[in-house]
Design an enzyme around this catalytic site. Structure first.
Site, PDB file in Angstrom:
ATOM      1  N   ASP A  50       0.790  -1.228   0.000  1.00  0.00           N
ATOM      2  CA  ASP A  50       0.000   0.000   0.000  1.00  0.00           C
ATOM      3  C   ASP A  50       0.825   1.283   0.000  1.00  0.00           C
ATOM      4  O   ASP A  50       0.358   2.329   0.429  1.00  0.00           O
ATOM      5  CB  ASP A  50      -0.905   0.000   1.238  1.00  0.00           C
ATOM      6  CG  ASP A  50      -0.163  -0.312   2.523  1.00  0.00           C
ATOM      7  OD1 ASP A  50       1.059  -0.048   2.585  1.00  0.00           O
ATOM      8  OD2 ASP A  50      -0.786  -0.819   3.466  1.00  0.00           O
ATOM      9  N   GLU A 100      -0.177  -9.074  -0.893  1.00  0.00           N
ATOM     10  CA  GLU A 100      -0.795  -8.522   0.320  1.00  0.00           C
ATOM     11  C   GLU A 100      -2.015  -7.685  -0.052  1.00  0.00           C
ATOM     12  O   GLU A 100      -2.167  -6.533   0.332  1.00  0.00           O
ATOM     13  CB  GLU A 100       0.205  -7.708   1.135  1.00  0.00           C
ATOM     14  CG  GLU A 100      -0.248  -7.526   2.589  1.00  0.00           C
ATOM     15  CD  GLU A 100       0.796  -6.862   3.466  1.00  0.00           C
ATOM     16  OE1 GLU A 100       1.634  -7.581   4.031  1.00  0.00           O
ATOM     17  OE2 GLU A 100       0.753  -5.623   3.594  1.00  0.00           O
ATOM     18  N   GLU A 157      -2.044   5.042   2.783  1.00  0.00           N
ATOM     19  CA  GLU A 157      -2.023   3.617   2.457  1.00  0.00           C
ATOM     20  C   GLU A 157      -3.389   3.052   2.070  1.00  0.00           C
ATOM     21  O   GLU A 157      -3.493   2.223   1.154  1.00  0.00           O
ATOM     22  CB  GLU A 157      -1.449   2.816   3.637  1.00  0.00           C
ATOM     23  CG  GLU A 157       0.035   3.011   3.870  1.00  0.00           C
ATOM     24  CD  GLU A 157       0.364   4.195   4.756  1.00  0.00           C
ATOM     25  OE1 GLU A 157       1.541   4.353   5.113  1.00  0.00           O
ATOM     26  OE2 GLU A 157      -0.562   4.972   5.089  1.00  0.00           O
ATOM     27  N   HIS A 164       5.374   5.635  14.917  1.00  0.00           N
ATOM     28  CA  HIS A 164       5.854   6.575  13.902  1.00  0.00           C
ATOM     29  C   HIS A 164       4.799   7.026  12.891  1.00  0.00           C
ATOM     30  O   HIS A 164       5.068   7.874  12.051  1.00  0.00           O
ATOM     31  CB  HIS A 164       7.001   5.929  13.113  1.00  0.00           C
ATOM     32  CG  HIS A 164       6.559   4.761  12.290  1.00  0.00           C
ATOM     33  ND1 HIS A 164       6.543   3.468  12.784  1.00  0.00           N
ATOM     34  CD2 HIS A 164       6.100   4.674  11.021  1.00  0.00           C
ATOM     35  CE1 HIS A 164       6.098   2.646  11.855  1.00  0.00           C
ATOM     36  NE2 HIS A 164       5.815   3.359  10.775  1.00  0.00           N
ATOM     37  N   ARG A 185       1.926   8.773  10.698  1.00  0.00           N
ATOM     38  CA  ARG A 185       1.527  10.181  10.582  1.00  0.00           C
ATOM     39  C   ARG A 185       0.288  10.492  11.413  1.00  0.00           C
ATOM     40  O   ARG A 185       0.179  11.557  12.015  1.00  0.00           O
ATOM     41  CB  ARG A 185       1.240  10.523   9.110  1.00  0.00           C
ATOM     42  CG  ARG A 185       2.461  10.744   8.247  1.00  0.00           C
ATOM     43  CD  ARG A 185       2.053  11.285   6.887  1.00  0.00           C
ATOM     44  NE  ARG A 185       3.198  11.489   6.012  1.00  0.00           N
ATOM     45  CZ  ARG A 185       3.646  10.607   5.153  1.00  0.00           C
ATOM     46  NH1 ARG A 185       3.047   9.424   5.042  1.00  0.00           N
ATOM     47  NH2 ARG A 185       4.691  10.872   4.380  1.00  0.00           N
TER      48      ARG A 185
END
Length: 383
Positions: free
Chosen positions: A98, A120, A134, A210, A212
């Site tokens: 993604d 995936e 994503e 981490h 966003r």
């Protein structure tokens, strides 16, 4: 007989970890010419994975720039792919997951009328801004792809509900295959502090944070909960490989800097992380990949997000959704430290993400697609 050219396109460390064993599996089969195109979306971290798996890119777009934006990543990748596809003329493009590289690679292949296989496939939150970008990347790639390689039955069901075009295969997750290469009992860490940790007698928690969407107050709440947890439990040590983002680094220093049993280290490569998780007590993370990897090692996971596109692990009991609120994170982490029954239930739950044979299933599916085998491969099923 002319070999089928399969080009795997990836550019970030997580993609490389999950695609490297597939690139090698395809290369081992006589029907395929396995090519690798790197975008270089993440440069140093990508290169370290390629070294670990002893792979080299056949093409390298090297698009990484300082202060790159989503728009610049996507446009530079599409423009770079233009020349590569004209020169290589692959029969199939494989993209993973993604990322912006994933979307750009699939779109470039579509423009050249080259079929796309999506490794995936089918993960969804159904909130287009979480995770961002994503969720939209993988959804858009789903509309482009001809072959959809879903890690789990739930992922495949998402695609069925969306009436997706093409063939859907349930394969397990290739990251479990990757761990056959990376995890070793006699592994010695290249990060010195990790060799000094007493994994036998201390409770070492691996932390990553981490994303966003966690910037700002959510990250401060999460990390302040970790600080309180450590101060309340003298047997606990935390290892936090801190993302290079200035916003993440500032928050980590403000909340956890100077605490003796919290080790703020630079990001580590895949071998370091896999072997660290294999020896730790449990994992706290907002990462997607770690939700799949840690359960394969029998490690409970607390997900530091409001939702997850990997609900199978929650259903199986290997993962709990801790959210981002200070009190919730602290409560669930404390429970894992103080309640052996809860810890045992999570540590011994069945891993829903695979048996280490995903790459073989994907290669079989590609052979079937090109009519090199008669029977469609049997889907993976968690037992």
């Amino acid at each position: 007989m002319k070999k089928i050219k399969v080009m795997s396109v990836f550019g970030t460390r997580p993609e490389a970890i999950k695609m490297a064993p597939l690139v090698k599996e395809l290369a081992s089969r006589p029907h395929f010419e396995s090519l690798c195109c790197l975008t270089g979306q993440h440069r140093e971290m990508l290169d370290s994975v390629m070294d670990i798996f002893r792979l080299k890119g056949d093409y390298d777009l090297n698009i990484m720039q300082k202060q790159q934006t989503l728009s610049s990543i996507t446009t530079r990748a599409i423009l770079g792919m233009e020349t590569v596809l004209q020169e290589a003329q692959p029969d199939l493009i494989l993209v993973h997951g993604d990322t912006s590289t994933t979307f750009a690679g699939a779109l470039a292949a579509f423009y050249h009328k080259i079929p796309v296989g999506h490794v995936e496939a089918g993960l969804r939150t159904y909130d287009k801004y979480s995770p961002f970008p994503e969720e939209m990347n993988r959804t858009l790639v789903g509309d482009i792809a001809e072959l959809h390689f879903s890690p789990t039955a739930a992922n495949a069901e998402n695609l069925t509900k969306e009436a997706i075009r093409g063939e859907v295969f349930i394969t397990g997750n290739t990251v479990i295959d990757a761990m056959k290469t990376t995890v070793r009992e006699n592994y010695r860490f290249s990060t010195p502090i990790l060799n000094e940790l007493d994994f036998e007698n201390r409770r070492v928690i691996v932390l990553t944070c981490h994303r966003r969407e966690n910037y700002g107050k959510p990250m401060h709440d999460i990390l302040s909960a970790v600080r309180k947890l450590v101060l309340a439990h003298p047997e606990v040590e935390v290892v936090y490989p801190v993302h290079l983002s200035p916003a993440v680094r500032q928050c980590a220093q403000e909340e956890l800097g100077g605490i003796r049993r919290v080790h703020l280290i630079d990001p580590v490569d895949v071998e370091e992380m896999h072997n660290l998780m294999a020896r730790c007590y449990f994992v706290m993370t907002d990462s997607g990949g770690l939700q799949e990897e840690a359960p394969a090692m029998g490690k409970p996971v607390l997900v530091l997000r409001k939702e997850t596109e990997r609900p199978e692990a929650v259903a199986a009991g290997t993962v709990k959704l801790a959210g981002v609120e200070h009190e919730d994170v602290l409560r669930l982490a404390t429970e894992l430290l103080e309640n052996p029954e809860v810890y045992g239930q999570m540590a011994h739950a069945v891993n829903p993400y695979g048996d280490g044979e995903a790459c073989g299933r994907i290669a079989d599916a590609i052979e079937w697609y090109f009519r090199l085998r008669e029977e469609k491969p049997v889907d993976f099923s968690a037992k």
